[in-house]
Design a protein around this motif. Structure first.
Motif, PDB file in Angstrom:
ATOM      1  N   UNK A 135       0.847  -1.208   0.000  1.00 42.90           N
ATOM      2  CA  UNK A 135       0.000   0.000   0.000  1.00 42.90           C
ATOM      3  C   UNK A 135       0.880   1.255   0.000  1.00 42.90           C
ATOM      4  N   UNK A 136       1.960   1.175   0.786  1.00 40.37           N
ATOM      5  CA  UNK A 136       2.875   2.315   0.877  1.00 40.37           C
ATOM      6  C   UNK A 136       3.515   2.586  -0.493  1.00 40.37           C
ATOM      7  N   UNK A 137       3.886   1.518  -1.210  1.00 39.57           N
ATOM      8  CA  UNK A 137       4.469   1.677  -2.551  1.00 39.57           C
ATOM      9  C   UNK A 137       3.487   2.365  -3.489  1.00 39.57           C
TER      10      UNK A 137
ATOM     11  N   UNK B  75      16.383   4.160  -3.742  1.00 42.78           N
ATOM     12  CA  UNK B  75      15.726   4.119  -2.411  1.00 42.78           C
ATOM     13  C   UNK B  75      16.829   4.001  -1.356  1.00 42.78           C
ATOM     14  N   UNK B  76      16.725   4.737  -0.233  1.00 38.03           N
ATOM     15  CA  UNK B  76      17.773   4.631   0.792  1.00 38.03           C
ATOM     16  C   UNK B  76      17.865   3.199   1.312  1.00 38.03           C
ATOM     17  N   UNK B  77      19.083   2.704   1.451  1.00 35.70           N
ATOM     18  CA  UNK B  77      19.265   1.317   1.936  1.00 35.70           C
ATOM     19  C   UNK B  77      18.687   1.132   3.334  1.00 35.70           C
TER      20      UNK B  77
ATOM     21  N   UNK C 130      10.729   9.638  -0.080  1.00 36.55           N
ATOM     22  CA  UNK C 130      11.680   8.603   0.308  1.00 36.55           C
ATOM     23  C   UNK C 130      12.331   7.968  -0.900  1.00 36.55           C
ATOM     24  N   UNK C 131      11.886   8.294  -2.072  1.00 43.13           N
ATOM     25  CA  UNK C 131      12.462   7.738  -3.297  1.00 43.13           C
ATOM     26  C   UNK C 131      13.146   8.873  -4.088  1.00 43.13           C
TER      27      UNK C 131
END
Lengths: 243, 433
Positions: free
Chosen positions: B40-42, B119-121, B63-64
């Protein structure tokens, strides 16, 4: 989905496992005879129902299966009463009662496994789900067996009461099917305990399998349930007096 | 339960299966729920990215990082993306920019268009951790429940053994009745049968031993009485006929028979008062009155030896005890004192109460016993100086053994010591009130 398979197997197997465990405590010393009386009629009834399921389901304007299941549930209760009332009928009566429940559960499970919608489930899901369902059901039955053995040694009435609840549960299931088919008037709803103890919760699920717990029972259902509970308990008491 | 092994195996397997399967189901449900939240977050991120492209707005929350390159020129970048290319290699790779480590995916669908997403690791690891933790929690939380249930099941399985052990522990020394247990599992049944057989054999052996000593003593008593009478008659006839007996053979014979008679009486009394066999019939009794009766019984012998006897202390001392056994105790002590004290000697009996016990002291001014002999005089058939006792008194060596048994029977204590006189023995007996 895996969870659907597990729930399906549990819903069908748990009541049967609990009933079998209860009856095995009753006929502890004669369990081999009990197994023999149980296996043969079970296999026969399951084959008959499974092979004729399409024909049965089309009977009575498409309510044939509901009617058959109600009949089997009520037969299960009646056979338990006979078994408890007459010592000479105890063994085969209770074995046939278990066979009635087995034929319902077995045919439902076969239907679920061979249903065309099963293409959504992978074979791995089906195998894993059925293993989980069978494992949980069988484990609960084993623990229930030992618990009942202890209860029976402590107070025989407690065993008789639990057997009566298990018998009355079958009537509750039959009444639900009859109400669903409009063969029985549900009457006014007496209470709503869905919030307090949901039928979908683990405990609700177990209580429904054991004693036919219903979160929203109708008046006719409850009356039928109480009458059957008292009747079977009375039969059990009579059996004890004779012995 | 018919078999411990079957009970433990079936119940433990059932418990493990039930708890493991339920935990697995819970893990499945929790992980599915977390995974659904992530998906859902994606969807939200994707929607936000598209809305930013068309409407603008805050880009910090995404965040991306996103870059679109067309013909080598950056045509679009999100707020977190740098102005330079985030990755030069196709597919997945890891790079540093903006003070963070990023997981980058570069795709070039056509020669003219390149899309790079990062995307941050740390964020990825957090998301993965959430899913894994959700699946591990039910398994970890089920462990204490498993431990508790195992403890309950094992305790229940071992309860017949505990009951068996408790019954054995609560048995008295002389209780050789069989152990009775209900619902005995197969594994314990053989042990129970063997133990009960052992008890039966022991009871049989004790009974035989008790009967043997008693029967032998009883059987010897009658011929000895006949022998005594005949000896007495023969001695009288010898005297009437004027037959002299310079070597004293007749007297020695009479003394020997008398000693044997005393020995047999004492053996019979020892059997009667042995704590292993004796069933005490305790009652309220007056120990002082009992002492007075014993003194009266022994008085002819005491008077014959011109001894002085005193009864001191309380006039009434009530305690619970077996009248026969206590009378025998006092009689043996007074008799010993009289027998082993010289002519004209003193015997003193004193009764007192100390806290919750009655104290009986019997002492004399006879030769006494060396302290090194104190522990041995309670042994059966043991006499100070052997059969040739310096007093020349007839004895069996059983008197003090009987006294010790009677004291043990009443859960009391006995001790020996030097008398308050210039010489002699002092016997102190303490009995619970």
């Amino acid at each position: 989905m895996l969870i659907n398979t597990v729930l399906m197997f549990l819903r069908e197997l748990l009541p049967l496992c609990l009933l079998l465990a209860t009856l095995l405590v009753w006929h502890r010393s004669l369990w081999r005879h009990f197994a023999l009386y149980f296996v043969l009629p079970s296999a026969l009834m399951l084959c008959l129902i499974s092979l004729q399921m399409v024909w049965i389901s089309e009977l009575l304007d498409g309510l044939g299966l509901e009617f058959l299941y109600s009949f089997l549930y009520l037969s299960c209760f009646a056979l338990l009463c006979v078994a408890a009332r007459k010592t000479s009928y105890a063994l085969w009566g209770s074995a046939l009662a278990a066979a009635c429940l087995f034929s319902i559960s077995g045919s439902n499970l076969l239907l679920y496994i061979w249903l065309p919608t099963q293409t959504e489930n992978t074979p791995a899901d089906l195998v894993l789900g059925s293993a989980l369902g069978v494992g949980i059901g069988a484990s609960i039955a084993v623990l229930w067996y030992y618990l009942l053995t202890e209860l029976k040694l402590w107070r025989h009435q407690s065993f008789a009461l639990l057997l009566s609840f298990t018998g009355a549960r079958q009537v509750m299931m039959a009444s639900a099917l009859l109400i669903q088919s409009d063969w029985l008037v549900a009457g006014p709803q007496l209470w709503q305990t869905e919030q307090l103890l949901s039928e979908q919760s683990e405990l609700g699920f177990f209580l429904q399998a054991l004693m036919g717990y219903e979160a929203t029972p109708g008046l006719s259902q409850l009356l039928l349930y109480m009458v059957c509970l008292v009747l079977l308990f009375w039969c059990c008491s009579f059996m004890e007096k004779k012995r | 339960m018919r078999s411990l092994r079957r009970y433990l195996v079936t119940v433990l397997i059932a418990l493990f299966t039930l708890i493991s399967f339920v935990a697995a189901l819970q893990s499945y449900k929790q992980s599915a729920s977390r995974a659904e939240a992530l998906f859902d977050q994606d969807l939200q991120v994707l929607a936000s990215s598209l809305s930013q492209q068309y409407q603008g707005g805050s880009q910090q929350e995404l965040g991306l990082a996103l870059q679109v390159w067309q013909k080598g020129e950056l045509v679009y970048r999100s707020a977190l993306a740098p102005k330079s290319s985030m990755s030069d290699s196709e597919g997945f790779s890891e790079h540093n920019f903006g003070g963070k480590r990023w997981r980058v995916f570069r795709q070039t669908p056509t020669d003219l268009l390149t899309i790079i997403v990062a995307q941050p690791l740390k964020q990825r690891q957090q998301l993965a951790d959430e899913v894994i933790t959700a699946s591990i929690y039910p398994v970890v939380l089920s462990l204490p429940l498993q431990a508790l249930l195992i403890w309950l099941v094992v305790s229940k399985a071992l309860s017949p053994i505990n009951r068996f052990s408790a019954q054995l522990s609560s048995k008295k020394a002389n209780d050789l009745s069989p152990v009775v247990l209900e619902q005995v599992p197969a594994e314990l049944d053989q042990m129970l049968k063997t133990t009960n057989q052992l008890f039966a054999r022991l009871a049989d052996a004790f009974d035989r031993e008790k009967r043997f000593a008693s029967d032998v003593a009883h059987e010897l008593r009658t011929p000895l009485s006949v022998l005594q009478v005949n000896l007495h008659n023969a001695s009288a006839r010898w005297q009437q006929s004027g037959i002299s007996d310079p070597e004293g053979s007749m007297l020695a014979l009479q003394a020997g028979v008398e000693r044997m008679s005393t020995l047999i009486e004492q053996i019979m009394l020892l059997n009667r008062t042995n704590p292993e066999h004796f069933q005490a019939r305790t009652d309220q009794l007056d120990l002082a009155g009992l002492c007075r009766q014993v003194v009266a019984d022994w008085y002819p012998q005491i008077e014959q030896k011109q001894q002085q006897i005193e009864l001191l202390g309380v006039e009434h001392l009530t305690l619970r005890g077996d009248a026969f056994a206590l009378r025998l105790l006092v009689s043996n002590l007074v008799g010993n004192a009289s027998k082993y004290t010289q002519v004209g000697g003193c015997i003193q009996i004193e009764l007192s109460v100390e806290q919750d016990k009655a104290v009986l002291v019997v002492q004399d001014n006879g030769p006494g016993i060396a302290p090194s002999e104190y522990s041995r005089v309670f042994d059966r058939f043991y006499r100070v100086g052997g059969d040739r006792h310096q007093s020349g008194t007839v004895g069996s060596g059983l008197g003090l053994a009987i006294v010790r048994d009677i004291v043990a029977l009443h859960q009391g204590r006995i001790s020996l010591g030097a008398a308050d006189f210039s010489s002699g023995l002092k016997v102190t007996v303490e009995l619970p009130l």
